[in-house]
Write a protein that holds these residues in place. Structure first.
Motif, mmCIF file in Angstrom:
data_model
loop_
_atom_site.group_PDB
_atom_site.id
_atom_site.type_symbol
_atom_site.label_atom_id
_atom_site.label_comp_id
_atom_site.label_asym_id
_atom_site.label_seq_id
_atom_site.Cartn_x
_atom_site.Cartn_y
_atom_site.Cartn_z
ATOM 1 N N LYS A 36 28.888 39.831 36.533
ATOM 2 C CA LYS A 36 28.940 38.749 37.399
ATOM 3 C C LYS A 36 28.214 37.391 36.759
ATOM 4 O O LYS A 36 27.343 37.527 35.952
ATOM 5 N N CYS A 37 28.702 36.190 37.292
ATOM 6 C CA CYS A 37 27.947 34.960 37.013
ATOM 7 C C CYS A 37 26.574 34.957 37.579
ATOM 8 O O CYS A 37 26.556 34.974 38.717
ATOM 9 N N HIS A 38 25.789 34.963 36.654
ATOM 10 C CA HIS A 38 24.380 34.985 37.419
ATOM 11 C C HIS A 38 23.071 34.565 36.142
ATOM 12 O O HIS A 38 23.068 34.945 35.077
ATOM 13 N N ASN A 87 32.934 36.033 41.281
ATOM 14 C CA ASN A 87 32.766 37.430 40.982
ATOM 15 C C ASN A 87 34.123 37.887 40.278
ATOM 16 O O ASN A 87 34.856 38.562 40.960
ATOM 17 N N TYR A 88 34.194 37.843 39.205
ATOM 18 C CA TYR A 88 35.427 38.202 38.431
ATOM 19 C C TYR A 88 34.894 38.803 37.073
ATOM 20 O O TYR A 88 35.429 38.412 36.063
ATOM 21 N N GLY A 89 34.312 39.824 37.308
ATOM 22 C CA GLY A 89 33.900 40.856 36.247
ATOM 23 C C GLY A 89 34.638 41.922 35.966
ATOM 24 O O GLY A 89 35.621 42.397 36.692
ATOM 25 N N THR A 122 32.326 30.582 44.228
ATOM 26 C CA THR A 122 32.138 32.116 44.038
ATOM 27 C C THR A 122 32.640 32.227 42.356
ATOM 28 O O THR A 122 33.788 31.599 41.974
ATOM 29 N N TYR A 150 24.279 36.452 41.278
ATOM 30 C CA TYR A 150 25.273 37.578 41.565
ATOM 31 C C TYR A 150 26.798 36.967 41.839
ATOM 32 O O TYR A 150 27.265 37.741 42.966
ATOM 33 N N GLY A 151 27.324 35.804 41.225
ATOM 34 C CA GLY A 151 28.569 35.738 41.345
ATOM 35 C C GLY A 151 28.821 34.423 42.216
ATOM 36 O O GLY A 151 29.808 33.936 42.318
#
Length: 531
Positions: free
Chosen positions: A496-498, A528-530, A526, A517-518
């Motif tokens: 996640k982007c963090h 959340n694209y992992g 948001t 955490y996204g």
């Protein structure tokens, strides 16, 4: 104190009956030049320059108090004005009035307004700590930016004490005041002859906070049910007849936002200020107390599941703004941005959509961060900028992905050799979801049969990640690009982007900041694209 620098007045920015504001040849400083000055004004300015409050905030680039910096004199050594920091922003009415907000600040929501209220209280607190009194406390004298950071202007009108060896000898008085923000004990009084008290500021501060939280309505407004013609707001202030006073002759109107939607302690503070404070000014909550309760109420806010631009007090238990929208036939006083996006559990997702609001008018939601000195709340909000001069981090991994044509058939993998990842070293492998559907291909480094090191993950949907992996997840620095041209560049953790990162939209606008955490801190965006 006077400046030894030669100041060039370049462009007149504003003019009033008292003075003019000029752009100067010194970056971030403007000049206030008076049409004429009295000796007492000069003495007051010298006192202010020698006794500056803390004008900075958590953000070192933000000025919260536009305080006189240096005295300006002409060629004959006569004082003509002063230099002060340049501050920019919108007046408070542009963010709390729903009609103006729709034109000037479309992304504003209740969380943002709570942050503005808290920041305003902290500025007043900082001034009161130095024994200064604002005096003419009104919305026009407070400017706010897209991060809910507030600046107070017109500081030379403040009441300033003159201290000699720690003793208060006299005060330089505030000669002005404003209707509807003046406390009852000063209505009808001569401002130039009045000694202002912090309790007087506390009344005006409470009125501003009421405006910010309750749709720009005045606490002393409503439908008059008493005898005779409708009294003015100042008359009602003088009588102590606010909307929720005991035996009030004011009643709510169809546009009234009820006090009960607020946190109980905020409600209690309004009663203390406008009811008990009517006969006992010292009963009014001070700026520091207001900040504490606003911070508590801010932390009590919950997000609405139906509209991401709505928040509500957990004590109230439901979204009042959705209820109000239904009563108003679908009109929303907070510009609707749609339901909160919740991605599915598949491995690939569409790119998130940017809020469809003008870039220059965008002001979003925020998260409170208190400085070690307790001076200000900084709200890091969605404020999009153009990407013309954007500086991005240098990525350690720049793998070249396979061309998209190799991934057009997402129903099955034709190359069976790619279905078994190597134990270590460089290699390629296909990825499938739980139903056996082919969703992506990885090209890069492996360790213990997991994606570790530098690699490229290209999804069948067209989304692509290039960067560092750890234990099969995006972790470290990387770049995630969606098929529509949007991309995120920055830190990742556990897929996640963090951390620190920048989201760049296809139209070359971008927003930078901290991600958790996204989710972008203080924003509805948001990532959340992992994998």
């Amino acid at each position: 104190m006077k400046t030894d620098r030669k100041i060039e007045l370049r462009k007149q920015l504003k003019k009033s009956g008292e003075a003019s504001i000029w752009e100067t040849n010194i970056s971030n400083l403007v000049a206030k030049i008076y049409h004429s000055m009295m000796p007492e004004q000069i003495e007051k300015l010298n006192t202010m320059v020698a006794n500056k409050p803390d004008i900075s905030t958590l953000s070192s680039k933000h000025i919260s108090i536009a305080w006189p910096d240096e005295i300006l004199v002409d060629e004959e050594e006569r004082c003509v004005g002063f230099l002060m920091p340049y501050v920019d922003g919108k007046t408070l009415v542009n963010v709390y009035n729903p009609i103006k907000r729709e034109k000037e600040a479309r992304g504003v929501n209740w969380r943002y307004l709570y942050g503005v209220a808290a920041n305003t209280a902290l500025i007043v607190k900082a001034l009161h700590a130095k024994q200064y009194v604002v005096g003419d406390i009104k919305p026009e004298n407070f400017l706010v930016n897209s991060e809910a950071l507030v600046s107070v202007i017109d500081t030379d009108s403040f009441q300033i004490p003159k201290l000699t060896e720690g003793e208060l000898l006299e005060v330089y008085r505030c000669p002005v005041g404003s209707k509807e923000f003046t406390p009852p004990e000063l209505i009808g009084a001569s401002f130039i002859d009045s000694i202002r008290l912090q309790a007087h500021d506390n009344f005006g501060l409470a009125v501003i906070i009421y405006h910010l939280l309750l749709g720009g309505k005045h606490p002393f407004s409503g439908r008059w049910t008493g005898e005779g013609a409708d009294p003015s707001i100042d008359d009602l202030i003088h009588q102590g007849s606010w909307l929720y006073a005991p035996n009030s002759k004011l009643q709510v109107t169809s546009g009234t936002i009820p006090l009960e939607i607020l946190h109980p302690k905020v409600q209690e503070y309004f009663h203390q200020c406008f009811t008990q404070g009517h006969s006992n000014p010292n009963a009014r909550p001070g700026a520091e107390a207001w900040f504490r309760v606003l911070k508590e109420a801010y932390e009590d806010l919950a997000d609405c599941g139906a509209e991401i631009n709505h928040q509500y007090s957990k004590h109230y238990g439901r979204c009042y703004w959705c209820e109000m929208r239904q009563k108003l036939g679908g009109h929303d006083i907070f510009v609707p941005l749609g339901p909160k996006f919740t991605p599915s559990k598949e491995i690939h997702f569409p790119a998130p959509k940017k809020n469809s609001i003008p870039v220059k008018a965008l002001i979003g939601a925020g998260v409170a961060l208190t400085s070690a000195a307790g001076l200000i709340v900084t709200l890091n909000l969605s404020s999009f900028q153009t990407a013309e001069t954007l500086q991005l981090p240098t990525l350690p991994c720049r793998n070249e992905p396979l061309p998209p044509s190799d991934f057009e058939d997402n129903r099955l993998a034709l190359n069976e050799d790619l279905n078994r990842p190597p134990a270590s070293g460089r290699g390629s492998t296909n990825l499938y979801n739980s139903t056996g559907l082919y969703v992506a291909r990885y090209d890069g480094e492996f360790l213990n049969s997991e994606r570790n090191g530098c690699g490229t993950l290209t999804f069948a949907s067209g989304t692509r990640y290039v960067g560092e992996f750890r234990n099969d997840k995006f972790s470290g620095l990387g770049e995630l690009t969606w098929k529509n041209g949007d991309r995120y560049v920055g830190e990742f953790e556990n897929g996640k982007c963090h951390g620190r990162g920048t989201y760049i939209f296809a139209d070359k606008t971008f927003t930078s900041g901290e991600w958790r955490y996204g989710d972008k801190v203080g924003s509805n965006l948001t990532c959340n694209y992992g994998g």
